[in-house]
Motif scaffolding. Structure first.
Motif, PDB file in Angstrom:
ATOM      1  N   LEU B 156     -14.781 -15.670 -57.758  1.00 14.06           N
ATOM      2  CA  LEU B 156     -16.038 -16.315 -57.352  1.00 14.06           C
ATOM      3  C   LEU B 156     -16.971 -15.305 -56.701  1.00 14.06           C
ATOM      4  CD1 LEU B 156     -15.239 -19.776 -55.694  1.00 14.06           C
ATOM      5  CD2 LEU B 156     -16.288 -19.301 -57.900  1.00 14.06           C
ATOM      6  N   ARG B 157     -18.235 -15.313 -57.128  1.00 18.02           N
ATOM      7  CA  ARG B 157     -19.210 -14.421 -56.495  1.00 18.02           C
ATOM      8  C   ARG B 157     -20.606 -14.996 -56.702  1.00 18.02           C
ATOM      9  NH1 ARG B 157     -17.586 -12.630 -61.315  1.00 18.02           N
ATOM     10  NH2 ARG B 157     -19.290 -12.368 -62.803  1.00 18.02           N
ATOM     11  N   PRO B 158     -21.549 -14.633 -55.817  1.00  9.06           N
ATOM     12  CA  PRO B 158     -22.923 -15.108 -55.980  1.00  9.06           C
ATOM     13  C   PRO B 158     -23.440 -14.717 -57.363  1.00  9.06           C
ATOM     14  CG  PRO B 158     -22.672 -13.940 -53.895  1.00  9.06           C
ATOM     15  CD  PRO B 158     -21.409 -13.713 -54.668  1.00  9.06           C
ATOM     16  N   GLY B 159     -24.258 -15.589 -57.962  1.00 10.73           N
ATOM     17  CA  GLY B 159     -24.825 -15.288 -59.268  1.00 10.73           C
ATOM     18  C   GLY B 159     -24.134 -15.996 -60.410  1.00 10.73           C
ATOM     19  N   MET B 160     -22.836 -16.346 -60.231  1.00  3.72           N
ATOM     20  CA  MET B 160     -22.161 -17.145 -61.267  1.00  3.72           C
ATOM     21  C   MET B 160     -22.784 -18.535 -61.300  1.00  3.72           C
ATOM     22  SD  MET B 160     -18.100 -16.389 -60.695  1.00  3.72           S
ATOM     23  CE  MET B 160     -17.452 -17.107 -62.228  1.00  3.72           C
ATOM     24  N   THR B 161     -22.883 -19.129 -62.492  1.00  5.97           N
ATOM     25  CA  THR B 161     -23.329 -20.518 -62.557  1.00  5.97           C
ATOM     26  C   THR B 161     -22.143 -21.455 -62.324  1.00  5.97           C
ATOM     27  OG1 THR B 161     -22.907 -20.861 -64.912  1.00  5.97           O
ATOM     28  CG2 THR B 161     -25.034 -19.881 -64.314  1.00  5.97           C
ATOM     29  N   GLU B 162     -22.470 -22.673 -61.905  1.00  7.74           N
ATOM     30  CA  GLU B 162     -21.421 -23.688 -61.741  1.00  7.74           C
ATOM     31  C   GLU B 162     -20.646 -23.879 -63.041  1.00  7.74           C
ATOM     32  OE1 GLU B 162     -23.883 -26.404 -58.448  1.00  7.74           O
ATOM     33  OE2 GLU B 162     -23.678 -27.086 -60.520  1.00  7.74           O
ATOM     34  N   GLN B 163     -21.352 -23.887 -64.181  1.00  3.71           N
ATOM     35  CA  GLN B 163     -20.684 -24.069 -65.477  1.00  3.71           C
ATOM     36  C   GLN B 163     -19.722 -22.927 -65.784  1.00  3.71           C
ATOM     37  OE1 GLN B 163     -24.221 -24.580 -67.786  1.00  3.71           O
ATOM     38  NE2 GLN B 163     -24.000 -26.798 -67.940  1.00  3.71           N
ATOM     39  N   GLU B 164     -20.104 -21.697 -65.413  1.00  5.82           N
ATOM     40  CA  GLU B 164     -19.192 -20.572 -65.645  1.00  5.82           C
ATOM     41  C   GLU B 164     -17.917 -20.717 -64.816  1.00  5.82           C
ATOM     42  OE1 GLU B 164     -22.634 -17.244 -66.739  1.00  5.82           O
ATOM     43  OE2 GLU B 164     -21.746 -17.293 -64.731  1.00  5.82           O
ATOM     44  N   VAL B 165     -18.088 -21.166 -63.577  1.00  9.59           N
ATOM     45  CA  VAL B 165     -16.910 -21.374 -62.726  1.00  9.59           C
ATOM     46  C   VAL B 165     -16.026 -22.469 -63.325  1.00  9.59           C
ATOM     47  CG1 VAL B 165     -16.100 -22.027 -60.428  1.00  9.59           C
ATOM     48  CG2 VAL B 165     -18.182 -20.631 -60.678  1.00  9.59           C
ATOM     49  N   ALA B 166     -16.661 -23.561 -63.794  1.00  8.53           N
ATOM     50  CA  ALA B 166     -15.890 -24.662 -64.385  1.00  8.53           C
ATOM     51  C   ALA B 166     -15.131 -24.190 -65.628  1.00  8.53           C
ATOM     52  CB  ALA B 166     -16.816 -25.827 -64.737  1.00  8.53           C
ATOM     53  N   ALA B 167     -15.783 -23.369 -66.467  1.00  8.72           N
ATOM     54  CA  ALA B 167     -15.119 -22.850 -67.668  1.00  8.72           C
ATOM     55  C   ALA B 167     -13.897 -22.018 -67.277  1.00  8.72           C
ATOM     56  CB  ALA B 167     -16.100 -22.017 -68.495  1.00  8.72           C
ATOM     57  N   GLU B 168     -14.051 -21.217 -66.219  1.00 12.57           N
ATOM     58  CA  GLU B 168     -12.936 -20.386 -65.736  1.00 12.57           C
ATOM     59  C   GLU B 168     -11.781 -21.269 -65.241  1.00 12.57           C
ATOM     60  OE1 GLU B 168     -13.050 -17.125 -66.049  1.00 12.57           O
ATOM     61  OE2 GLU B 168     -11.126 -16.718 -65.074  1.00 12.57           O
ATOM     62  N   ILE B 169     -12.130 -22.341 -64.533  1.00 11.99           N
ATOM     63  CA  ILE B 169     -11.110 -23.256 -64.015  1.00 11.99           C
ATOM     64  C   ILE B 169     -10.299 -23.864 -65.167  1.00 11.99           C
ATOM     65  CG2 ILE B 169     -10.797 -25.516 -62.897  1.00 11.99           C
ATOM     66  CD1 ILE B 169     -13.166 -24.752 -61.040  1.00 11.99           C
ATOM     67  N   LEU B 205     -24.479 -19.830 -57.968  1.00 11.13           N
ATOM     68  CA  LEU B 205     -23.988 -19.792 -56.588  1.00 11.13           C
ATOM     69  C   LEU B 205     -24.813 -18.755 -55.824  1.00 11.13           C
ATOM     70  CD1 LEU B 205     -20.093 -19.691 -57.067  1.00 11.13           C
ATOM     71  CD2 LEU B 205     -21.700 -21.570 -57.480  1.00 11.13           C
ATOM     72  N   ALA B 206     -25.240 -19.129 -54.609  1.00 11.81           N
ATOM     73  CA  ALA B 206     -26.048 -18.204 -53.808  1.00 11.81           C
ATOM     74  C   ALA B 206     -25.375 -17.950 -52.466  1.00 11.81           C
ATOM     75  CB  ALA B 206     -27.455 -18.779 -53.605  1.00 11.81           C
ATOM     76  N   ALA B 207     -25.645 -16.786 -51.893  1.00  8.50           N
ATOM     77  CA  ALA B 207     -25.028 -16.406 -50.622  1.00  8.50           C
ATOM     78  C   ALA B 207     -25.403 -17.398 -49.535  1.00  8.50           C
ATOM     79  CB  ALA B 207     -25.485 -14.997 -50.238  1.00  8.50           C
ATOM     80  N   GLY B 208     -24.442 -17.716 -48.676  1.00  7.76           N
ATOM     81  CA  GLY B 208     -24.693 -18.621 -47.573  1.00  7.76           C
ATOM     82  C   GLY B 208     -24.452 -20.079 -47.907  1.00  7.76           C
ATOM     83  N   GLU B 209     -24.028 -20.351 -49.153  1.00  4.37           N
ATOM     84  CA  GLU B 209     -23.859 -21.746 -49.577  1.00  4.37           C
ATOM     85  C   GLU B 209     -22.404 -22.208 -49.516  1.00  4.37           C
ATOM     86  OE1 GLU B 209     -27.483 -22.398 -52.766  1.00  4.37           O
ATOM     87  OE2 GLU B 209     -25.428 -22.148 -53.491  1.00  4.37           O
ATOM     88  N   MET B 210     -22.265 -23.519 -49.301  1.00  4.63           N
ATOM     89  CA  MET B 210     -20.964 -24.155 -49.459  1.00  4.63           C
ATOM     90  C   MET B 210     -20.809 -24.554 -50.927  1.00  4.63           C
ATOM     91  SD  MET B 210     -19.840 -24.132 -46.349  1.00  4.63           S
ATOM     92  CE  MET B 210     -18.644 -25.405 -45.878  1.00  4.63           C
ATOM     93  N   VAL B 211     -19.576 -24.446 -51.460  1.00  2.00           N
ATOM     94  CA  VAL B 211     -19.289 -24.853 -52.840  1.00  2.00           C
ATOM     95  C   VAL B 211     -18.083 -25.793 -52.839  1.00  2.00           C
ATOM     96  CG1 VAL B 211     -18.781 -24.085 -55.187  1.00  2.00           C
ATOM     97  CG2 VAL B 211     -20.092 -22.602 -53.644  1.00  2.00           C
ATOM     98  N   VAL B 212     -18.288 -27.005 -53.349  1.00  2.30           N
ATOM     99  CA  VAL B 212     -17.198 -27.981 -53.472  1.00  2.30           C
ATOM    100  C   VAL B 212     -16.526 -27.790 -54.827  1.00  2.30           C
ATOM    101  CG1 VAL B 212     -16.579 -30.425 -53.510  1.00  2.30           C
ATOM    102  CG2 VAL B 212     -18.445 -29.620 -52.016  1.00  2.30           C
ATOM    103  N   LEU B 213     -15.199 -27.564 -54.812  1.00  2.80           N
ATOM    104  CA  LEU B 213     -14.411 -27.338 -56.031  1.00  2.80           C
ATOM    105  C   LEU B 213     -13.344 -28.424 -56.101  1.00  2.80           C
ATOM    106  CD1 LEU B 213     -13.935 -23.572 -55.210  1.00  2.80           C
ATOM    107  CD2 LEU B 213     -15.325 -24.419 -57.117  1.00  2.80           C
ATOM    108  N   ASP B 214     -13.386 -29.261 -57.134  1.00  2.00           N
ATOM    109  CA  ASP B 214     -12.482 -30.408 -57.244  1.00  2.00           C
ATOM    110  C   ASP B 214     -11.930 -30.399 -58.657  1.00  2.00           C
ATOM    111  OD1 ASP B 214     -11.195 -32.860 -57.188  1.00  2.00           O
ATOM    112  OD2 ASP B 214     -12.946 -34.015 -56.550  1.00  2.00           O
ATOM    113  N   PHE B 215     -10.615 -30.210 -58.802  1.00  2.00           N
ATOM    114  CA  PHE B 215     -10.053 -30.119 -60.156  1.00  2.00           C
ATOM    115  C   PHE B 215      -8.560 -30.405 -60.148  1.00  2.00           C
ATOM    116  CE2 PHE B 215      -8.394 -25.926 -59.118  1.00  2.00           C
ATOM    117  CZ  PHE B 215      -9.369 -25.354 -58.318  1.00  2.00           C
ATOM    118  N   GLY B 216      -8.045 -30.649 -61.338  1.00  3.92           N
ATOM    119  CA  GLY B 216      -6.616 -30.906 -61.505  1.00  3.92           C
ATOM    120  C   GLY B 216      -6.283 -30.931 -62.977  1.00  3.92           C
ATOM    121  N   CYS B 217      -4.985 -31.041 -63.278  1.00  4.32           N
ATOM    122  CA  CYS B 217      -4.537 -30.965 -64.670  1.00  4.32           C
ATOM    123  C   CYS B 217      -3.361 -31.899 -64.887  1.00  4.32           C
ATOM    124  CB  CYS B 217      -4.111 -29.528 -64.989  1.00  4.32           C
ATOM    125  SG  CYS B 217      -2.621 -28.995 -64.102  1.00  4.32           S
TER     126      CYS B 217
END
Lengths: 355, 355
Positions: B156-169, B205-217
């Motif tokens: 995870l790093r600033p600049g990634m989109t939420e969709q990119e993070v979801a694809a990675e998950i 994702l931007a610096a200083g932000e909270m990010v909620v991550l909710d997932f399962g399989c």
């Protein structure tokens, strides 16, 4: 989007009711544009009302077209009852194939003066005729799927497991902007290919095998769906012959696809070819299905049903041959029916690819 | 697997019926082990019969325990009628919350001598008490999810989109052997985090932000489910305070989790803390839900329901605070209720991680 609420209203007379209650979310999205996970739409002659909960207050007011938006909070049905939305209404048609018995009993209790009229497939013929902007979304979804297939051809190799291939398929779709997969990808190698609904396993692709790849995604709410069968190294004579037969049957069926044909007649075009080729007993499912806001919707293309297909219907054409314990071949495109002929939304090649 | 058909039989007397008809696939899987996509299970005092179609002939005979397997081909209901499986049966209980009105009407037509008794939540209290091997599968699914979270922390790093993070998950779960996701991952950054059911967007994702991550399989049919909220760079004072309050509420609720407590009382443990902290109006959903063969199942932990929770119940504990237009925080673990206390199946850390 055309006036879809207006297109629903003739059903009031057809079913002799004063109101239509829609509960099935893909149909609600089609009718008024709402994309959330909780909603109810009531269509009457002189009004249309949409209900959701507080989570969707902003979204519903932004999205909903053609209906007044109400956000009553937790108990939507109580609000419908107390708000007198069905006062004076004697008969209400509802979606018998998308309503549970528990829901129905709840309505009967809350609205004792209303006669609830169950109708299966209430909107199916309306939703089944796709408009130009709907076809455009299916085309965009299929373009993502085509791009993923092209990518796959470069990475598939003996030794990969079916699950690894499936993971790659999902990842590549999401990376290219798909909202989600329209169903779990099928990656069925060698004898697994003989099971039309195989799940990806830890089986490794081996040289000389056929691999059935069936996948699709949602873009802007609309689904894609495609199957290709490829060979990992030289596949042998019978596999080549079966592939050629499935391809010939699929292309003949596509050629015959136009508004006015019946689902049974279209199925027969492919089935007759496969029977003539001597593999009739191994084509063990129907020819295809409608695609839109749902991955499987009306019409079903099958020898069991005899619907006449309208212009705008958007269907898969996907014959297959499945030889138990040996291998399977399936080829699937998405086709839009026109008054004259059809259009194929699938761009991926159909020559037998030997990787 | 214990004799689950035997555990269903007391319901015959409870509902004063001679047979129970199960149509809901997760419950059928629980009862007899069948994992396919089409099946029907009829339980009577002296027999139990399972029905599916030709696609599942081999699989059903291999999987089904405690019931006789029948593969009648296309029309299962006709086979049930002609095979006299319900001869002499006057009343049959069925799953009112998992049966459509269209299905019910079909049964009524085919079996005019039978009185069909709708029961909502027919098996929920049986299915809700997990056995040791079921808890083991949820634990394995959650171990995959924990491993993916650990991986995420490194990428995870600033600049990634939420969709990119979801694809990675999704990709990381499938690579680690998950059958599929148990729901579409939530990746909600900054103000999107204030929407409890946000969908991943192209927001970066931007610096200083909270990010909620909710997932399962799903692993071996059973679901995992976890939420963590992380900070991308130093998040600011109120975000830290809100995080600490949610964590305190979540840990207090876990501490109170044991067999015999009511869903409402457990919800209140977390809700009271959040209200005392001054954020009561921003905890806008229930405390949690059961997890098993379904991602959401009985019991619901909510101030709206008052079920007493049994030993073996396996539930999420997931309070949250959502500040409109600003940010959200949610923390979620999976907890198994024991006669004395509980066990937490989630291993991921809960200190506020600043990435």
């Amino acid at each position: 989007m055309t006036d879809r609420i207006g297109r629903i209203r003739p059903l009031l007379q057809e079913h002799d009711v004063q109101a239509i209650l829609l509960t099935f979310l893909p149909d609600i999205r089609w009718a008024c544009g709402f994309t959330g996970s909780n909603g109810l739409l009531i269509v009457q002659h002189d009004r249309a009302d949409f209900f959701s909960d507080g989570r969707y207050a902003v979204q519903a007011r932004r999205q909903v077209r053609g209906a007044e938006v109400h956000i009553p909070g937790y108990e939507i049905l109580r609000h419908v009852a107390e708000g007198a939305f069905l006062d004076g209404v004697r008969r209400v048609a509802f979606q018998a194939d998308h309503t549970t018995v528990a829901q129905w009993r709840d309505w009967q209790e809350r609205f004792p003066a209303v006669e609830w009229v169950p109708v299966a497939g209430l909107l199916q013929r309306l939703v089944g005729r796709k408009e130009a902007d709907e076809v455009a979304r299916i085309r965009r979804a299929q373009a993502v799927t085509d791009a993923v297939f092209e990518h796959l051809l470069a990475v598939l190799r003996p030794g990969m497991t079916e699950q690894e291939v499936a993971a790659e398929i999902v990842y590549q779709h999401l990376q290219r902007g798909a909202e989600k997969m329209s169903f779990d990808p099928i990656v069925a190698s060698g004898p697994n290919g003989a099971l039309p609904h195989a799940r990806p396993s830890d089986r490794r692709l081996a040289a000389g095998e056929m691999v059935v790849l069936d996948f699709g995604c949602f873009v802007d709410g609309y689904a894609s769906d495609m199957t290709r069968t490829v060979a990992i190294g030289e596949p042998g004579e019978e596999a080549r012959a079966v592939y050629a037969l499935v391809r010939q049957a699929q292309e003949a069926a596509i050629e015959a696809t136009r508004a006015g044909i019946s689902s049974r007649a279209l199925d027969a075009v492919a089935r007759d070819r496969i029977e003539a080729g001597g593999y009739g007993e191994y084509f063990s499912h129907g020819l295809g299905h409608g695609v839109g806001l749902q991955i499987h919707e009306w019409p079903r293309l099958s020898y069991h049903v005899d619907d006449v297909l309208p212009a705008g219907a958007t269907v898969t054409i996907e014959p297959g041959i499945y030889l138990p314990e040996r291998f399977g071949v399936r080829i699937e495109d998405i086709i839009v029916l026109r008054d004259e002929g059809h259009e194929n939304l699938t761009a991926s090649p159909k020559d037998l690819l030997v990787l």
